[in-house]
Design a protein around this motif. Structure first.
Motif, short mmCIF file in Angstrom:
data_model
loop_
_atom_site.label_atom_id
_atom_site.label_comp_id
_atom_site.label_asym_id
_atom_site.label_seq_id
_atom_site.Cartn_x
_atom_site.Cartn_y
_atom_site.Cartn_z
N CYS A 391 33.04 38.08 55.69
CA CYS A 391 33.86 38.58 56.69
C CYS A 391 35.46 38.74 56.25
CB CYS A 391 33.67 37.79 57.97
SG CYS A 391 32.18 38.19 58.74
N ALA A 392 35.93 37.51 55.99
CA ALA A 392 37.33 37.52 55.40
C ALA A 392 37.61 38.48 54.26
CB ALA A 392 37.74 36.29 55.03
N GLY A 393 37.00 38.60 53.28
CA GLY A 393 37.28 39.48 52.09
C GLY A 393 37.18 40.88 52.45
N LEU A 394 36.19 41.19 53.25
CA LEU A 394 36.21 42.84 53.69
C LEU A 394 37.13 42.96 54.79
CD1 LEU A 394 32.25 43.15 54.01
CD2 LEU A 394 33.82 44.11 52.31
N GLY A 446 43.04 34.96 54.29
CA GLY A 446 41.48 34.70 53.74
C GLY A 446 41.44 33.29 53.51
N VAL A 447 42.57 32.61 52.89
CA VAL A 447 42.67 31.22 52.34
C VAL A 447 42.46 30.21 53.84
CG1 VAL A 447 43.97 29.34 51.59
CG2 VAL A 447 43.66 31.39 50.53
N ILE A 448 43.18 30.78 54.91
CA ILE A 448 43.19 30.08 56.12
C ILE A 448 41.72 29.89 56.74
CG2 ILE A 448 43.88 30.12 58.44
CD1 ILE A 448 46.63 31.30 57.48
N VAL A 449 40.98 31.21 56.84
CA VAL A 449 39.88 31.33 57.44
C VAL A 449 38.66 30.61 56.50
CG1 VAL A 449 38.14 33.08 58.10
CG2 VAL A 449 40.44 33.54 58.67
#
Length: 468
Positions: A391-394, A446-449
């Motif tokens: 989800c984060a990457g997309l 992305g790192v945070i999530v």
């Protein structure tokens, strides 16, 4: 990521920015209500304030007004003339709160430079509210909460946050109110409610709707709202909303709007089914500038698939109250859009936008993480981290694509192939900096999530020891 949009857009590069930046300047020059009338760049007469010519280009609508010949932003005729004139604004009677928060740079430098700094303030305010919402979700051990906020922060919200438009701050405040009310963080809920009450006219409705859904789903007694940490800021916001509604309506001439051909409820409903509903759905994710700048339908569909990956299992694993809450947020948003269109279309033409109901609509994805059984089901199979990562990457890739698509539209033209570098117009600080900001912001997001949303569960020994 909001900074990226702030640096990438031309003047009036998103919905109604020409109206809102003039209002922001007016608030900081003591002009809380208009006393004059003038024609805007579209040729329609509306309320106006005294301000320098440098606030707006002479042809602020040139990028989209000549349908279907949509021009790149090189058509804008800007000037550094600080001679005072009448500057029109259809937002002349809007609550001054948002404009007071972001408008100081425009007072200091009423031109493109001041506009960028004002946009950066707007982006920072939205980012702070969204960050607060993420922190509350993680502290509440809802491991998919970060994904919920991530998916609520669509490219449309990033664009609005990075421009002069109170709609971005309104949506961000609603995200925080949902997160805070669901976790009973009443101080944060009070701040969010105060902002929602005062930023836009529909704010009081959204405060009541968000609180009602949150209390219902979490089985929270409404008496908990009596806490001072919530009541004081929320009460101040509500009092100011009442004051401003009374003050703005009794002073001066109300803008009558634009003449429109006669129409019927049946024709409006038919138009909603044939055209407007699709526009609303698209815009929530990404339909930019004044609606003419679209992104790939596949990207919009993929964003909604990610939402479905969070919401559909929550409906299955969640309890009855959670299901009703999610359906109420969705149905309430749709009903509000239809009601707005039915009321305003006969008066001013097409009115409702999908972004208008996002303060309530974000509840669909923000309520879903409450289905703890879904998170446990994913964890038991080792899929939780994968889902969060996907989800984060997309989402980050789609944010970057949307920004590049809109930059290409303004720099090269609406029909040009994807290429956000160079063109007939370039952003004031160049094309590379907005993209770099978006890339850095996307990586950090992305790192945070992904790093914060998956917490190992300690397994305690059952031995009768002092440490236990």
């Amino acid at each position: 990521m909001g900074t990226a949009w702030a640096l990438a857009l031309p003047v009036n590069g998103t919905y109604d920015e020409k109206q809102h930046l003039v209002r922001a300047y007016a608030v900081w020059t003591g002009q809380w209500l208009p006393h004059e009338r003038a024609k805007d760049a579209s040729g329609f007469e509306t309320n106006a304030f005294a301000g320098p010519r440098s606030l707006l280009p002479d042809n602020a609508d040139c990028t989209w007004i000549d349908k279907p010949e949509y021009h790149p932003a090189s058509c804008l005729v800007t000037n550094g003339d600080h001679t005072e004139t009448l500057v029109p604004s259809a937002a002349a009677r809007y609550s001054p709160v948002y404009y007071a928060l972001v408008g100081l740079p425009l007072r200091i430098s009423p031109d493109g430079t001041g506009l960028i700094w004002a946009r950066l303030l707007s982006a920072a305010l939205s980012a702070a509210l969204l960050a607060w919402a993420v922190a509350i979700g993680f502290a509440g051990s809802h491991r998919l909460a970060g994904v919920g906020v991530l998916l609520a922060t669509t490219p449309m919200l990033a664009d609005l946050a990075g421009s002069i438009n109170p709609n971005g701050l309104e949506i961000s405040a609603a995200v925080l109110l949902f997160a805070a009310a669901l976790q009973k963080r009443w101080a944060a809920a009070g701040v969010a409610a105060a902002l929602l009450f005062t930023v836009r006219d529909l704010g009081p409705f959204f405060v009541l709707a968000v609180l009602a859904l949150s209390l219902f789903v979490t089985r929270t007694n409404p008496r908990e709202l009596r806490q001072r940490a919530f009541l004081v800021p929320a009460g101040i916001g509500a009092a100011f909303a009442v004051f401003w509604a009374a003050f703005a309506s009794r002073s001066g001439v109300i803008d009558p709007g634009r003449p429109v051909p006669p129409t019927s409820f049946g024709a409006i409903l038919s138009d909603i089914v044939d055209d407007r509903a699709e526009f609303w759905v698209r815009q929530i994710v990404g339909q930019f500038n004044y609606g003419e700048t679209t992104i790939s339908l596949a990207v919009i569909g993929l964003w909604y698939l990610l939402v479905a990956a969070l919401v559909a299992p929550a409906l299955w694993f969640g309890d009855r109250r959670l299901r009703l809450g999610i359906f109420a947020a969705l149905a309430g948003s749709a009903a509000l859009l239809v009601a707005l269109e039915l009321y305003f279309a006969p008066k001013v033409g097409h009115f409702a936008h999908g972004r208008y109901v996002m303060p309530l609509g974000v509840g669909v994805v923000l309520l879903a993480p409450l289905a703890d059984r879904y998170a446990r089901w994913l964890s038991d199979r080792g899929w939780l981290e994968r889902l969060v990562l996907v989800c984060a990457g997309l989402a980050v890739l789609m944010q970057l694509y949307a920004l590049a698509r809109v930059m290409t539209r303004f720099q090269r033209g609406i029909a040009a192939g994807l290429n956000p570098f160079g063109g007939a117009w370039t952003p004031p600080l160049g094309s590379a900096l907005p993209l770099l900001c978006a890339l850095v912001g996307g990586v950090l997001l992305g790192v945070i999530v992904t790093r914060s949303s998956v917490h190992p569960t300690p397994v305690h020994s059952t031995a009768n020891t002092l440490s236990n």
